[in-house]
Motif scaffolding. Structure first.
Motif, PDB file in Angstrom:
ATOM      1  N   VAL A 152       0.845  -1.197   0.000  1.00  0.00           N
ATOM      2  CA  VAL A 152       0.000   0.000   0.000  1.00  0.00           C
ATOM      3  C   VAL A 152       0.878   1.243   0.000  1.00  0.00           C
ATOM      4  O   VAL A 152       1.779   1.368   0.832  1.00  0.00           O
ATOM      5  CB  VAL A 152      -0.919   0.036   1.240  1.00  0.00           C
ATOM      6  CG1 VAL A 152      -1.667   1.361   1.337  1.00  0.00           C
ATOM      7  CG2 VAL A 152      -1.908  -1.126   1.217  1.00  0.00           C
ATOM      8  N   LEU A 153       0.613   2.131  -0.937  1.00  0.00           N
ATOM      9  CA  LEU A 153       1.185   3.470  -0.927  1.00  0.00           C
ATOM     10  C   LEU A 153       0.010   4.402  -0.675  1.00  0.00           C
ATOM     11  O   LEU A 153      -0.854   4.567  -1.520  1.00  0.00           O
ATOM     12  CB  LEU A 153       1.861   3.812  -2.255  1.00  0.00           C
ATOM     13  CG  LEU A 153       2.412   5.232  -2.358  1.00  0.00           C
ATOM     14  CD1 LEU A 153       3.517   5.464  -1.326  1.00  0.00           C
ATOM     15  CD2 LEU A 153       2.927   5.504  -3.761  1.00  0.00           C
ATOM     16  N   GLN A 154      -0.038   4.965   0.513  1.00  0.00           N
ATOM     17  CA  GLN A 154      -1.151   5.822   0.914  1.00  0.00           C
ATOM     18  C   GLN A 154      -0.647   7.252   0.973  1.00  0.00           C
ATOM     19  O   GLN A 154       0.434   7.515   1.479  1.00  0.00           O
ATOM     20  CB  GLN A 154      -1.670   5.378   2.276  1.00  0.00           C
ATOM     21  CG  GLN A 154      -2.839   6.181   2.809  1.00  0.00           C
ATOM     22  CD  GLN A 154      -2.408   7.366   3.646  1.00  0.00           C
ATOM     23  OE1 GLN A 154      -1.571   7.258   4.522  1.00  0.00           O
ATOM     24  NE2 GLN A 154      -2.977   8.516   3.369  1.00  0.00           N
ATOM     25  N   SER A 155      -1.432   8.173   0.412  1.00  0.00           N
ATOM     26  CA  SER A 155      -1.052   9.581   0.481  1.00  0.00           C
ATOM     27  C   SER A 155      -2.263  10.422   0.844  1.00  0.00           C
ATOM     28  O   SER A 155      -3.398  10.058   0.550  1.00  0.00           O
ATOM     29  CB  SER A 155      -0.459  10.054  -0.845  1.00  0.00           C
ATOM     30  OG  SER A 155      -1.447  10.064  -1.852  1.00  0.00           O
ATOM     31  N   ASP A 156      -1.990  11.542   1.483  1.00  0.00           N
ATOM     32  CA  ASP A 156      -3.053  12.508   1.760  1.00  0.00           C
ATOM     33  C   ASP A 156      -3.520  13.127   0.452  1.00  0.00           C
ATOM     34  O   ASP A 156      -2.816  13.072  -0.564  1.00  0.00           O
ATOM     35  CB  ASP A 156      -2.544  13.612   2.688  1.00  0.00           C
ATOM     36  CG  ASP A 156      -2.433  13.168   4.138  1.00  0.00           C
ATOM     37  OD1 ASP A 156      -2.890  12.055   4.464  1.00  0.00           O
ATOM     38  OD2 ASP A 156      -1.877  13.947   4.942  1.00  0.00           O
ATOM     39  N   PHE A 194       1.509  13.592  -7.268  1.00  0.00           N
ATOM     40  CA  PHE A 194       2.536  12.828  -7.964  1.00  0.00           C
ATOM     41  C   PHE A 194       2.639  13.377  -9.376  1.00  0.00           C
ATOM     42  O   PHE A 194       1.650  13.406 -10.106  1.00  0.00           O
ATOM     43  CB  PHE A 194       2.177  11.334  -8.015  1.00  0.00           C
ATOM     44  CG  PHE A 194       2.192  10.676  -6.666  1.00  0.00           C
ATOM     45  CD1 PHE A 194       3.386  10.251  -6.114  1.00  0.00           C
ATOM     46  CD2 PHE A 194       1.017  10.480  -5.954  1.00  0.00           C
ATOM     47  CE1 PHE A 194       3.406   9.649  -4.863  1.00  0.00           C
ATOM     48  CE2 PHE A 194       1.037   9.884  -4.711  1.00  0.00           C
ATOM     49  CZ  PHE A 194       2.228   9.459  -4.162  1.00  0.00           C
ATOM     50  N   LEU A 195       3.807  13.806  -9.767  1.00  0.00           N
ATOM     51  CA  LEU A 195       4.017  14.308 -11.115  1.00  0.00           C
ATOM     52  C   LEU A 195       4.311  13.172 -12.091  1.00  0.00           C
ATOM     53  O   LEU A 195       4.233  13.363 -13.302  1.00  0.00           O
ATOM     54  CB  LEU A 195       5.149  15.333 -11.133  1.00  0.00           C
ATOM     55  CG  LEU A 195       4.896  16.564 -10.249  1.00  0.00           C
ATOM     56  CD1 LEU A 195       6.117  17.477 -10.270  1.00  0.00           C
ATOM     57  CD2 LEU A 195       3.645  17.304 -10.695  1.00  0.00           C
ATOM     58  N   ARG A 196       4.671  12.025 -11.543  1.00  0.00           N
ATOM     59  CA  ARG A 196       4.896  10.819 -12.337  1.00  0.00           C
ATOM     60  C   ARG A 196       4.385   9.629 -11.536  1.00  0.00           C
ATOM     61  O   ARG A 196       4.240   9.704 -10.329  1.00  0.00           O
ATOM     62  CB  ARG A 196       6.388  10.611 -12.597  1.00  0.00           C
ATOM     63  CG  ARG A 196       7.007  11.615 -13.513  1.00  0.00           C
ATOM     64  CD  ARG A 196       8.511  11.303 -13.696  1.00  0.00           C
ATOM     65  NE  ARG A 196       9.197  12.367 -14.345  1.00  0.00           N
ATOM     66  CZ  ARG A 196       9.661  13.457 -13.745  1.00  0.00           C
ATOM     67  NH1 ARG A 196       9.496  13.633 -12.454  1.00  0.00           N
ATOM     68  NH2 ARG A 196      10.279  14.392 -14.423  1.00  0.00           N
ATOM     69  N   ASN A 197       4.209   8.529 -12.213  1.00  0.00           N
ATOM     70  CA  ASN A 197       3.832   7.284 -11.554  1.00  0.00           C
ATOM     71  C   ASN A 197       4.977   6.881 -10.617  1.00  0.00           C
ATOM     72  O   ASN A 197       6.112   6.688 -11.066  1.00  0.00           O
ATOM     73  CB  ASN A 197       3.602   6.209 -12.616  1.00  0.00           C
ATOM     74  CG  ASN A 197       3.246   4.866 -12.028  1.00  0.00           C
ATOM     75  OD1 ASN A 197       3.183   4.688 -10.818  1.00  0.00           O
ATOM     76  ND2 ASN A 197       3.019   3.903 -12.895  1.00  0.00           N
ATOM     77  N   THR A 251       2.214  11.042   8.249  1.00  0.00           N
ATOM     78  CA  THR A 251       1.572   9.971   7.484  1.00  0.00           C
ATOM     79  C   THR A 251       0.923  10.479   6.206  1.00  0.00           C
ATOM     80  O   THR A 251       0.086   9.805   5.625  1.00  0.00           O
ATOM     81  CB  THR A 251       0.543   9.222   8.334  1.00  0.00           C
ATOM     82  OG1 THR A 251      -0.414  10.163   8.824  1.00  0.00           O
ATOM     83  CG2 THR A 251       1.201   8.483   9.479  1.00  0.00           C
ATOM     84  N   GLY A 252       1.325  11.645   5.732  1.00  0.00           N
ATOM     85  CA  GLY A 252       0.852  12.154   4.452  1.00  0.00           C
ATOM     86  C   GLY A 252       1.322  11.294   3.300  1.00  0.00           C
ATOM     87  O   GLY A 252       0.737  11.290   2.217  1.00  0.00           O
ATOM     88  N   LEU A 253       2.374  10.532   3.516  1.00  0.00           N
ATOM     89  CA  LEU A 253       2.889   9.607   2.504  1.00  0.00           C
ATOM     90  C   LEU A 253       3.469   8.406   3.238  1.00  0.00           C
ATOM     91  O   LEU A 253       4.445   8.533   3.987  1.00  0.00           O
ATOM     92  CB  LEU A 253       3.960  10.283   1.652  1.00  0.00           C
ATOM     93  CG  LEU A 253       4.440   9.522   0.438  1.00  0.00           C
ATOM     94  CD1 LEU A 253       3.292   9.252  -0.538  1.00  0.00           C
ATOM     95  CD2 LEU A 253       5.531  10.305  -0.272  1.00  0.00           C
TER      96      LEU A 253
END
Length: 147
Positions: A27-31, A36-39, A112-114
């Protein structure tokens, strides 16, 4: 972030992350305010061009110098690829980052924003313990089911 409603939200969010990790998925969780400017997947998996050469070079430098590349701030993609858990921090000093590298972030406040959690045994154990700890703080006098 000390209000009861925020703590209950955090417990729910971390519970969902833990549930997915325990099902065997990374899991990659972000606020919502993270862009993301790229994958990011090729970077997280070292799938980008030349990554093996970059990782091998960083490891060779570490072996020759007798120091850990990660402690000097030179994080190869292999270091991140092999991480069970990665969390952003609230250290906001580009100058200190440049001077001290990753050792500067070690003493910072986790944000935990990322968050990246891998579905490894260690990542799953971390996710389960993290959820349990946040749930206990959010709902100290109730059962988890009634929080």
């Amino acid at each position: 972030h000390s209000s009861g409603s925020w703590q209950r939200f955090a417990a729910m969010r971390i519970g969902e992350i833990a549930r997915v990790v325990l099902l065997g998925y990374d899991v990659l969780q972000s606020d919502v305010d993270v862009v993301f400017l790229r994958n990011p997947v090729p970077y997280l998996t070292c799938a980008h061009a030349g990554s093996l050469a970059v990782a091998a070079e960083a490891e060779a430098v570490s072996a020759v110098s007798g120091t850990s590349a990660a402690l000097k701030g030179d994080i190869s993609c292999g270091t991140l690829r092999d991480a069970d858990v990665a969390v952003s921090s609230d250290n906001m000093s580009p100058g200190m980052d440049a001077q001290q590298g990753i050792s500067y972030a070690v003493g910072g406040t986790l944000n935990t924003g990322l968050v990246l959690l891998r579905a490894t045994a260690a990542g799953q154990a971390f996710a389960a313990r993290w959820h349990r700890a946040v749930l206990e703080r959010a709902c100290p006098s109730t059962t988890p089911q009634t929080c």
